[in-house]
Motif scaffolding. Structure first.
Motif, mmCIF file in Angstrom:
data_model
loop_
_atom_site.group_PDB
_atom_site.id
_atom_site.type_symbol
_atom_site.label_atom_id
_atom_site.label_comp_id
_atom_site.label_asym_id
_atom_site.label_seq_id
_atom_site.Cartn_x
_atom_site.Cartn_y
_atom_site.Cartn_z
ATOM 1 N N TYR A 50 49.493 17.069 -25.276
ATOM 2 C CA TYR A 50 50.375 16.114 -25.937
ATOM 3 C C TYR A 50 51.288 15.423 -24.921
ATOM 4 N N LEU A 51 51.923 16.206 -24.043
ATOM 5 C CA LEU A 51 52.818 15.615 -23.055
ATOM 6 C C LEU A 51 52.057 14.732 -22.070
ATOM 7 N N LEU A 52 50.853 15.181 -21.708
ATOM 8 C CA LEU A 52 50.056 14.385 -20.778
ATOM 9 C C LEU A 52 49.634 13.056 -21.416
ATOM 10 N N HIS A 53 49.333 13.079 -22.703
ATOM 11 C CA HIS A 53 48.985 11.827 -23.401
ATOM 12 C C HIS A 53 50.184 10.879 -23.410
ATOM 13 N N GLN A 54 51.364 11.436 -23.682
ATOM 14 C CA GLN A 54 52.562 10.580 -23.658
ATOM 15 C C GLN A 54 52.801 10.020 -22.262
ATOM 16 N N LEU A 55 52.666 10.884 -21.246
ATOM 17 C CA LEU A 55 52.889 10.433 -19.879
ATOM 18 C C LEU A 55 51.866 9.366 -19.480
ATOM 19 N N ASP A 56 50.627 9.530 -19.908
ATOM 20 C CA ASP A 56 49.608 8.533 -19.585
ATOM 21 C C ASP A 56 49.926 7.191 -20.226
ATOM 22 N N GLY A 57 50.442 7.229 -21.452
ATOM 23 C CA GLY A 57 50.852 5.962 -22.092
ATOM 24 C C GLY A 57 51.944 5.282 -21.300
ATOM 25 N N GLN A 58 52.922 6.069 -20.816
ATOM 26 C CA GLN A 58 53.992 5.487 -20.001
ATOM 27 C C GLN A 58 53.442 4.953 -18.680
#
Length: 521
Positions: A50-58
């Motif tokens: 989940y955090l990696l998906h958010q970071l990838d979006g950023q």
């Protein structure tokens, strides 16, 4: 090829030697630990995704913004000062508003024949641009060349007129700055921009969650261990009581004497609806069968002993008459034919032997019935001297030795029966050892009382016969021959008399040595 460890080398940590309570507790705690481990691992993986998906979006947003800003003409100096931009290493768009702290950016000219890194830098927490080490710049250049996105589509091809992002961001450990998620985009001049955000925040969050899970799991395991001990102890309490009942029964002398079995598993532990209750009920039924068998055996032995005592008592009168008439007839041996005189001599000797047998049987019957013996002060030293003297006369071909302590050894008991004990042991040594055997009688005293030892250097008693030497009518010659004149009751009388004096007797025999040790309190 593998082999299991021998049982004697398995220490107390070997699970096979653990109690059922310990195995249940460790199994319960181990299962809970596996559950906690699975939950923690699943939570960490889910949270990381989940955090990696958010970071990838950023990262995609920063990459697109950087590509757009990289394609704009540089601002005039006055405007740059108004925007707070300061000259420094790295692309100028790092100073653009909205750029996140810690962002890394680079501009690469990837045209054929002129591939080079134009600029690279990092935005610090203070809003300043700093340069990167040569190794980090090489890493960014290599990443840009390996993960170059496809050419930008025509305007308006993407959502909201924006081009679709290239490949998924990749984690790269940059020299001197740490781990970053990097992505690439083309600006309007066709140059390749590399942008990335640090994964330190993601790693710190995962580490905090991991430690939280570890602490919570440890507390849960501790609570589960305490509760498991209490629950297991309560659940296995009936089994413990059943085992205690079995131990009490095992400690009873079921092999001798009149034995009662007052021990039973309580009714609460014999409920057939539970596994432990079924075992307790089965143990109660087994004890009932054992008690019935013991009662039957005791009744049979009582009848046999009563018969032997009655028969022996009744035989004394006719035997006395036979001996009397035989002695009367032998007074006229010179007037009788030789064969009649010989026959009378045999009648006399056999009546004497039968009289001794009857007396021995009567003595054992009295001891079995628990009749008390005489209780007087007895000097064992004097009895030992008399016994060795009698044995020397009866067996001059043997070597007899007597070892006495400096002080007289006194005990409380029946002098006649103790004299019979010494005589039987010395007679046993004389009858079952060859001529020339040395027989030693030693008398001493220790903290527990008198110690009497009769030892010889004869051939010894076979190992298979040693457990039965104190049984009645036990003979080394299974053919029941009478060549040694024994009745098989001598050592049985010795053991019975010693027990009646609250003492104990031990046998130690091997090839070339036999030793009887008697301890009297």
């Amino acid at each position: 090829m593998c082999s299991s460890r021998p049982a004697e080398h398995r220490g107390r940590w070997w699970p096979g030697g653990w109690s059922l309570r310990t195995r249940l507790l460790f199994g319960q705690v181990g299962l809970l630990a596996l559950v906690c481990l699975g939950i923690g691992l699943g939570a960490e993986l889910a949270l990381r995704g989940y955090l990696l998906h958010q970071l990838d979006g950023q990262v995609h947003e920063v990459a697109r913004r950087s590509a757009v800003l990289s394609g704009l003409p540089p601002p005039r100096p006055a405007m740059a000062r108004e925007l707070g931009q300061h000259p420094g290493p790295g692309p100028a768009f790092l100073d653009a508003p909205g750029q996140p702290i810690g962002v890394v950016a680079a501009v690469v000219d990837d045209r054929p024949g002129s591939i080079r890194l134009l600029s690279a830098g990092k935005l610090t927490r203070n809003g300043e641009r700093i340069g990167l080490s040569p190794a980090a710049q090489d890493q960014l250049l290599q990443f840009a060349l390996e993960s170059e996105p496809p050419p930008p589509p025509p305007p308006g091809a993407g959502r909201d007129g924006r081009p679709e992002p290239g490949r998924r961001p990749v984690t790269v450990d940059l020299d001197g700055v740490g781990s970053y998620r990097l992505s690439t985009e083309h600006d309007r001049f066709g140059r390749l921009t590399v942008s990335g955000l640090p994964t330190a925040g993601l790693d710190a969050t995962l580490l905090r969650v991991l430690w939280t899970l570890v602490v919570l799991s440890g507390v849960a395991l501790l609570i589960a261990s305490v509760l498991g001990v209490l629950i297991t102890r309560r659940a296995l309490a009936p089994l413990t009581r059943v085992a205690a009942t079995a131990r009490r029964v095992a400690g009873l002398p079921l092999d001798r004497g009149e034995v009662e079995l007052p021990v039973r598993v309580p009714e609460r532990d014999a409920d057939p609806r539970t596994e432990v209750g079924q075992m307790g009920s089965a143990l109660n039924r087994m004890l009932e069968h054992i008690a019935a068998a013991l009662s039957t055996r005791q009744a049979s032995e009582t009848r046999v002993r009563t018969f032997v005592a009655d028969a022996s008592h009744e035989l004394r009168t006719p035997l006395a008459a036979i001996r009397g008439y035989t002695e009367l007839a032998r007074r006229r041996d010179d007037e009788l034919p030789p064969e009649v005189a010989h026959a009378l001599g045999r009648v006399a000797s056999e009546s004497d032997r039968m009289t001794h047998l009857v007396e021995d049987l009567l003595l054992l019957a009295r001891l079995d019935s628990g009749r008390p013996l005489e209780r007087d002060e007895v000097d064992l030293s004097h009895l030992a001297v008399d016994a060795v003297s009698d044995a020397h006369v009866a067996g001059p071909e043997h070597v007899w030795k007597l070892e006495l302590s400096a002080e007289p050894v006194l005990v409380t008991g029946d002098a006649m029966r103790l004299q019979q004990v010494l005589g039987n042991l010395l007679t046993n040594a004389r009858l079952h050892t060859p001529a020339g055997t040395t027989v030693r009688l030693a008398l001493a005293r220790d903290d527990r009382g008198a110690v009497l030892t009769v030892a010889d250097d004869g051939p010894g008693i076979p190992a298979e016969l040693q457990p039965e030497v104190f049984e009645r009518f036990s003979r080394g010659d299974s053919s029941r021959s009478r060549r040694d004149g024994g009745t098989g009751l001598g050592l049985a009388i010795v053991a019975a008399v010693v027990r009646a004096h609250h003492g104990g007797i031990e046998l130690n025999s091997a090839s070339g040595s036999t030793e009887f040790v008697i301890r009297l309190p």
